[in-house]
Design a protein around this motif. Structure first.
Motif, PDB file in Angstrom:
ATOM      1  N   PRO A 170       0.814  -1.226   0.000  1.00  0.00           N
ATOM      2  CA  PRO A 170       0.000   0.000   0.000  1.00  0.00           C
ATOM      3  C   PRO A 170       0.844   1.270   0.000  1.00  0.00           C
ATOM      4  CG  PRO A 170      -0.911  -1.600   1.533  1.00  0.00           C
ATOM      5  CD  PRO A 170       0.411  -2.145   1.086  1.00  0.00           C
ATOM      6  N   TYR A 171       2.014   1.216   0.620  1.00  0.00           N
ATOM      7  CA  TYR A 171       2.897   2.385   0.620  1.00  0.00           C
ATOM      8  C   TYR A 171       3.482   2.626  -0.771  1.00  0.00           C
ATOM      9  CZ  TYR A 171       2.341   1.909   5.613  1.00  0.00           C
ATOM     10  OH  TYR A 171       1.794   1.812   6.864  1.00  0.00           O
ATOM     11  N   TRP A 172       3.705   1.552  -1.518  1.00  0.00           N
ATOM     12  CA  TRP A 172       4.156   1.707  -2.908  1.00  0.00           C
ATOM     13  C   TRP A 172       3.111   2.479  -3.707  1.00  0.00           C
ATOM     14  CZ3 TRP A 172       6.700  -3.204  -5.402  1.00  0.00           C
ATOM     15  CH2 TRP A 172       7.687  -3.718  -4.548  1.00  0.00           C
ATOM     16  N   ARG A 173       1.852   2.128  -3.487  1.00  0.00           N
ATOM     17  CA  ARG A 173       0.781   2.758  -4.279  1.00  0.00           C
ATOM     18  C   ARG A 173       0.676   4.244  -3.997  1.00  0.00           C
ATOM     19  NH1 ARG A 173      -1.223  -2.616  -3.260  1.00  0.00           N
ATOM     20  NH2 ARG A 173      -1.658  -3.635  -5.263  1.00  0.00           N
ATOM     21  N   GLY A 174       1.140   4.679  -2.838  1.00  0.00           N
ATOM     22  CA  GLY A 174       1.089   6.093  -2.509  1.00  0.00           C
ATOM     23  C   GLY A 174       2.413   6.815  -2.671  1.00  0.00           C
ATOM     24  N   ALA A 175       3.411   6.122  -3.245  1.00  0.00           N
ATOM     25  CA  ALA A 175       4.753   6.710  -3.348  1.00  0.00           C
ATOM     26  C   ALA A 175       4.795   7.856  -4.346  1.00  0.00           C
ATOM     27  CB  ALA A 175       5.763   5.640  -3.755  1.00  0.00           C
ATOM     28  N   ALA A 176       5.757   8.749  -4.136  1.00  0.00           N
ATOM     29  CA  ALA A 176       5.916   9.906  -5.011  1.00  0.00           C
ATOM     30  C   ALA A 176       6.243   9.473  -6.434  1.00  0.00           C
ATOM     31  CB  ALA A 176       7.045  10.794  -4.478  1.00  0.00           C
ATOM     32  N   MET A 227       8.952   9.891   1.294  1.00  0.00           N
ATOM     33  CA  MET A 227       8.186   8.662   1.128  1.00  0.00           C
ATOM     34  C   MET A 227       7.891   8.057   2.492  1.00  0.00           C
ATOM     35  SD  MET A 227      11.018   7.668  -1.535  1.00  0.00           S
ATOM     36  CE  MET A 227      11.962   8.769  -0.506  1.00  0.00           C
ATOM     37  N   CYS A 286      12.641   8.929   4.085  1.00  0.00           N
ATOM     38  CA  CYS A 286      11.357   8.509   4.641  1.00  0.00           C
ATOM     39  C   CYS A 286      11.007   9.268   5.913  1.00  0.00           C
ATOM     40  CB  CYS A 286      11.384   7.003   4.921  1.00  0.00           C
ATOM     41  SG  CYS A 286      11.609   5.992   3.445  1.00  0.00           S
ATOM     42  N   THR A 330       6.961   5.421   5.223  1.00  0.00           N
ATOM     43  CA  THR A 330       7.134   3.978   5.161  1.00  0.00           C
ATOM     44  C   THR A 330       6.326   3.278   6.248  1.00  0.00           C
ATOM     45  OG1 THR A 330       8.803   2.229   4.957  1.00  0.00           O
ATOM     46  CG2 THR A 330       9.200   3.928   6.636  1.00  0.00           C
ATOM     47  N   THR A 378      11.004   5.181  -6.071  1.00  0.00           N
ATOM     48  CA  THR A 378      11.022   6.615  -6.353  1.00  0.00           C
ATOM     49  C   THR A 378      12.264   7.003  -7.140  1.00  0.00           C
ATOM     50  OG1 THR A 378       9.758   7.023  -4.326  1.00  0.00           O
ATOM     51  CG2 THR A 378      10.896   8.901  -5.304  1.00  0.00           C
ATOM     52  N   ASP A 393      -0.105  -0.481 -10.950  1.00  0.00           N
ATOM     53  CA  ASP A 393      -0.755  -1.436 -10.057  1.00  0.00           C
ATOM     54  C   ASP A 393      -0.562  -2.872 -10.520  1.00  0.00           C
ATOM     55  OD1 ASP A 393      -2.408  -1.384  -7.580  1.00  0.00           O
ATOM     56  OD2 ASP A 393      -3.753  -2.585  -8.828  1.00  0.00           O
TER      57      ASP A 393
END
Length: 316
Positions: free
Chosen positions: A13-19, A127, A111, A129, A147, A158
């Motif tokens: 889920p953190y990947w999906r919100g990464a810059a 980012m 992070c 984490t 990133t 995705d």
């Protein structure tokens, strides 16, 4: 499930919100800094930038701080990109500050918002984490890699994230059998994957107190192969530009007694990985983190408290 496992399995889920920063262009030179994991991530990103036509070099933070003239010609004024999970690693922070004092532009990938590194950066890529990540860098390493590679033009959506999740799930169930009875682990990766091979080796070493090595695949034949025997596991991260040569190498290593975990190439354990070298670098990283956890579990070790390590390396 311990906190290390949660930070590995719950990172997506953190990947999906990464810059998603804009890709770099032009002929301006770039020097990428980091220490430990951050340096290995920087190596992979630098290789990808060069492939994209953007000149780049990864340098350990301590080296750029004390010996910058050994890495760029006199008078060069590169863009410095500093990688640090905490933003507090002494060598990286000091190297960023020294870079600014030399009139060099600095970008920070971190992070931790508001860290010391951000006060010595012209641009900050932040980012967040996994909150349970401990001493061992797991989700944060993946986020900085994702990133950083986007600066080289990485397309990773995705569908790619779902493939990384599936690979991790498969690897977690398959690793125990292939590592059983093995004590010597070697990680091989070419081009954009070499830094990831080094990071995989570091992860397993620090998490399980196991001797590891990392090499470019074909370079491994030139001396280091002498250590291969029935105690060896080879982890080969196959590069789409050299699959045939790497498949031949797998056969040679298996004939000498090694078990081979093949990411994108057949081995004793074959793990399907698709896409460009940049995409593969991101996709395989959680599975390599899981390998370290599996070896640690086999040895009865707690990865939340690796020996002699702290979450942030600071030097008085």
């Amino acid at each position: 499930m311990n906190p290390t496992l949660r930070s590995i399995t719950e990172q997506f889920p953190y990947w999906r919100g990464a810059a998603v920063p804009a890709a770099l262009h032009g002929t301006e030179p770039h020097v990428l800094l980091g220490c430990g994991t951050s340096y290995y991530i920087a190596q992979s990103v630098a290789a990808a930038l060069n492939v994209a036509g953007v000149p780049a070099l990864a340098v350990p933070g301590s080296e750029w701080l004390t010996h910058p003239d050994a890495y760029t010609p006199a008078g060069t004024r590169p863009h410095v990109i500093a990688f640090s999970r905490s933003g507090e690693s002494t060598e990286t922070v000091q190297a960023a500050r020294a870079s600014q004092e030399r009139g060099q532009r600095v970008t920070a990938l971190t992070c931790e918002a508001g860290s010391s590194l951000t006060t010595h950066a012209d641009t900050v890529l932040y980012m967040p984490t996994h909150p349970e990540e401990g001493i061992v860098m797991t989700s944060s390493a993946s986020l900085m890699l994702l990133t950083g590679l986007r600066l080289a033009g990485l397309s990773y959506g995705d569908e790619n994230i779902r493939a990384a999740e599936a690979l991790l799930e498969h690897a977690q169930t398959a690793f125990p059998d292939v590592i059983a009875g093995r004590t010597h682990f070697v990680f091989l990766g070419a081009g954009e994957l070499y830094g990831i091979a080094q990071e995989g080796a570091l992860k397993l070493q620090e998490m399980s107190l196991t001797y590891t090595q990392a090499y470019h695949p074909m370079e491994y034949r030139h001396g280091p192969v002498s250590l291969v025997d029935e105690r060896t596991v080879i982890v080969l991260l196959s590069h789409p530009g050299s699959v045939e040569a790497e498949a031949t190498l797998v056969g040679e290593l298996r004939s000498k007694g090694a078990r081979v975990i093949g990411f994108g190439v057949p081995g004793d354990l074959t793990l399907d990985v698709q896409g460009t070298a940049m995409q593969r670098a991101v996709t395989v990283l959680p599975a390599l983190q899981m390998l370290g956890e599996c070896v640690a579990q086999a040895k009865g070790l707690d990865t939340t408290a690796p020996r002699w390590l702290t979450k942030v390396v600071t030097i008085a």
